[in-house]
Design a protein around this motif. Sequence first.
Motif, PDB file in Angstrom:
ATOM      1  N   TYR A  91       0.824  -1.207   0.000  1.00 20.74           N
ATOM      2  CA  TYR A  91       0.000   0.000   0.000  1.00 20.74           C
ATOM      3  C   TYR A  91       0.863   1.264   0.000  1.00 20.74           C
ATOM      4  O   TYR A  91       0.590   2.227  -0.712  1.00 20.74           O
ATOM      5  N   ILE A  92       1.940   1.240   0.777  1.00 18.85           N
ATOM      6  CA  ILE A  92       2.790   2.423   0.907  1.00 18.85           C
ATOM      7  C   ILE A  92       3.684   2.613  -0.311  1.00 18.85           C
ATOM      8  O   ILE A  92       3.832   3.725  -0.829  1.00 18.85           O
ATOM      9  N   PHE A  93       4.277   1.527  -0.795  1.00 21.95           N
ATOM     10  CA  PHE A  93       5.330   1.645  -1.802  1.00 21.95           C
ATOM     11  C   PHE A  93       4.885   1.270  -3.213  1.00 21.95           C
ATOM     12  O   PHE A  93       5.719   1.016  -4.076  1.00 21.95           O
ATOM     13  N   THR A  94       3.584   1.251  -3.449  1.00 24.87           N
ATOM     14  CA  THR A  94       3.105   0.950  -4.791  1.00 24.87           C
ATOM     15  C   THR A  94       3.469   2.041  -5.783  1.00 24.87           C
ATOM     16  O   THR A  94       3.486   1.827  -6.984  1.00 24.87           O
ATOM     17  N   SER A  95       3.804   3.222  -5.275  1.00 24.66           N
ATOM     18  CA  SER A  95       4.125   4.366  -6.128  1.00 24.66           C
ATOM     19  C   SER A  95       5.565   4.798  -5.920  1.00 24.66           C
ATOM     20  O   SER A  95       6.177   4.520  -4.883  1.00 24.66           O
TER      21      SER A  95
ATOM     22  N   LEU B   4       6.843  10.531  -3.728  1.00 23.26           N
ATOM     23  CA  LEU B   4       7.086  10.743  -2.305  1.00 23.26           C
ATOM     24  C   LEU B   4       5.807  11.098  -1.555  1.00 23.26           C
ATOM     25  O   LEU B   4       5.547  10.567  -0.472  1.00 23.26           O
ATOM     26  N   LYS B   5       5.005  12.015  -2.086  1.00 24.67           N
ATOM     27  CA  LYS B   5       3.791  12.423  -1.394  1.00 24.67           C
ATOM     28  C   LYS B   5       2.856  11.240  -1.164  1.00 24.67           C
ATOM     29  O   LYS B   5       2.216  11.137  -0.109  1.00 24.67           O
ATOM     30  N   GLU B   6       2.791  10.345  -2.130  1.00 24.74           N
ATOM     31  CA  GLU B   6       1.918   9.186  -1.985  1.00 24.74           C
ATOM     32  C   GLU B   6       2.480   8.192  -0.977  1.00 24.74           C
ATOM     33  O   GLU B   6       1.727   7.592  -0.197  1.00 24.74           O
ATOM     34  N   ASN B   7       3.800   8.010  -0.964  1.00 25.19           N
ATOM     35  CA  ASN B   7       4.418   7.110   0.008  1.00 25.19           C
ATOM     36  C   ASN B   7       4.176   7.597   1.435  1.00 25.19           C
ATOM     37  O   ASN B   7       3.749   6.816   2.298  1.00 25.19           O
TER      38      ASN B   7
ATOM     39  N   LYS C  19      -4.266   9.481  -0.675  1.00 26.24           N
ATOM     40  CA  LYS C  19      -2.889   9.414  -0.172  1.00 26.24           C
ATOM     41  C   LYS C  19      -2.226  10.788  -0.231  1.00 26.24           C
ATOM     42  O   LYS C  19      -1.562  11.210   0.734  1.00 26.24           O
ATOM     43  N   ILE C  20      -2.391  11.491  -1.340  1.00 21.14           N
ATOM     44  CA  ILE C  20      -1.778  12.813  -1.492  1.00 21.14           C
ATOM     45  C   ILE C  20      -2.317  13.780  -0.442  1.00 21.14           C
ATOM     46  O   ILE C  20      -1.562  14.536   0.183  1.00 21.14           O
ATOM     47  N   LYS C  21      -3.625  13.742  -0.211  1.00 20.99           N
ATOM     48  CA  LYS C  21      -4.230  14.638   0.774  1.00 20.99           C
ATOM     49  C   LYS C  21      -3.743  14.357   2.186  1.00 20.99           C
ATOM     50  O   LYS C  21      -3.764  15.242   3.043  1.00 20.99           O
ATOM     51  N   ASN C  22      -3.324  13.126   2.437  1.00 26.47           N
ATOM     52  CA  ASN C  22      -2.875  12.760   3.783  1.00 26.47           C
ATOM     53  C   ASN C  22      -1.369  12.924   3.982  1.00 26.47           C
ATOM     54  O   ASN C  22      -0.843  12.493   5.005  1.00 26.47           O
ATOM     55  N   ASP C  23      -0.686  13.549   3.033  1.00 27.47           N
ATOM     56  CA  ASP C  23       0.737  13.855   3.228  1.00 27.47           C
ATOM     57  C   ASP C  23       0.857  15.065   4.153  1.00 27.47           C
ATOM     58  O   ASP C  23       1.068  16.191   3.719  1.00 27.47           O
TER      59      ASP C  23
ATOM     60  N   SER D  87      10.793  18.239  -0.811  1.00 30.72           N
ATOM     61  CA  SER D  87       9.490  17.988  -1.434  1.00 30.72           C
ATOM     62  C   SER D  87       9.541  16.799  -2.380  1.00 30.72           C
ATOM     63  O   SER D  87       8.505  16.273  -2.768  1.00 30.72           O
ATOM     64  N   MET D  88      10.752  16.370  -2.741  1.00 26.33           N
ATOM     65  CA  MET D  88      10.915  15.196  -3.604  1.00 26.33           C
ATOM     66  C   MET D  88      12.275  14.566  -3.311  1.00 26.33           C
ATOM     67  O   MET D  88      13.158  15.199  -2.706  1.00 26.33           O
TER      68      MET D  88
END
Length: 501
Positions: A16-20, A23-26, A162-166, A184-185
């Motif tokens: 779930y965490i590392f599917t992308s 960075l923001k999604e992780n 996921k992005i909103k929860n960063d 930021s990256m």
Amino acid sequence: MAEALVLWEVSRKQDYIFTSNKLKENIGASIIIDKITSELPTKIDERYQENKVYSGGGSSLYRFKSREEAKSFIESLSEKILREYPGVEVFMVVEEYDDEVTNAIDRAHKKLAQKKNQRKNSGQQLSFGIERICSSTGLPAVKKYPEPDGRVRYISYETEVKIKNDTRYERFQKLIPKGYEFPSMFSELIKGEKSYIAVVHTDGNRMGRLQDELKACYAHLNGDITQKNEEYLLNLRRFSDDITKAYEESFIAMTDTIDKNKKEIFDCTNIKEKVFPVIPVIVAGDDITYVTNGKIGIETARIFLEHLSKKQIRLYGDKFVNLNACAGVAIARVTNPFAKTYQLAEDLCRNAKAKLLEECQDEDYSLIDWHIEQGEFIGSITEIREKYYISEDGKNLTMRPLYINNEGNFRSYKNFKTARNYIKRIKINKKSVSRSKLKELIGVLKKGETETKLFLKFNKIENYFPRLEGTSGDYCFSSDGTCLYYDAIEVMDLFIDLEGC
């Protein structure tokens, strides 16, 4: 009336965490898991705080006065997760008890493991084949998302959440010194010609054994079952909280040490511009994952482990135990798929734990293992070492994994640093040995001890590679067939010493 436990766990956390590779999604995914296990129940009903035994790291235990209350809790929590956090998979079990709660917890864990093993295959139509697809999840996109570089990509609802929860500043700001910003990256972790990052994964040693010791302490308590159950559950919650505190304090000590060494890393990081070269990704009890500049990955892990090994927590009464952990450091180019680099770090951590179990069944130490990913090696770290880290005459080229706090073993971090210091000081006719000559030595070491002896004598540097503490043998190899200098030479372009602990 029998009471009831609810044991629940977020499944497939790493997927779930590392599917992308974003960075923001992780970070957003990691924070979502922490929210679900630590905060979501009390957001549903504040009274659930009184039911919590422990939570964190994707796993939680709650207690209720009856099975009906437990089932109501599961229904409310499940509905909230399904509605607000798509893609998260949670397993929950209920276990009633009117006996000793330790037995009930054991039964709940067995029931949860059985439920996970019997995972039902389910199918659903995710797409009709006419939608744009989210590159991160493979699900139908629901909106456009503008990237910092000006490009626009299509994202799914799961990715959007996921992005909103960063909320890294809210969650992780306390873990780095004041006055700094997070990158930021991933590319902002580095500056200069070496575009390498390090993914560091640490995991606590023998946590199950510590919990068994806690259970044993509780088993000798006097009193009726109700009193003993209350006492045990309170101690179990305190134990969980103390673990979390110790790991967070060790992380803060590590980042403070980076700040104290900031002049040493001005040229390879953006720390001078107040961008801190560490990104926490997972901070969940004894499970820690962070990303940093490739040149300080090994040293930051060493500092973290050294601070942690000085921590003591109380099990029960006057019974205290020391904490140890293992760390895997995967060093790779910033363009390498993040999920792949993380998997390597996790594999390295497991390798260190395996070495500990192999050599120290009755004692506990912290170990560190690392690997520089160049893309040319395929397989697990064990397979890579067996294929590429054995010399032509059958000798082991690496001392890794290395002990942090067991200097009685020659495969120690102290000996690695000693070897590195010898290499830094090597001079011939008052001139430093060129890096190209040391790199040439790497190839010679692979050929074996005889070829190495000839190379060192020909270049008149045989006396510049002395034995390390606790070893015997000559010409860069110990008498047991382990190379003492390969690790230090291999990593010399991706290593900066960080002083202080």
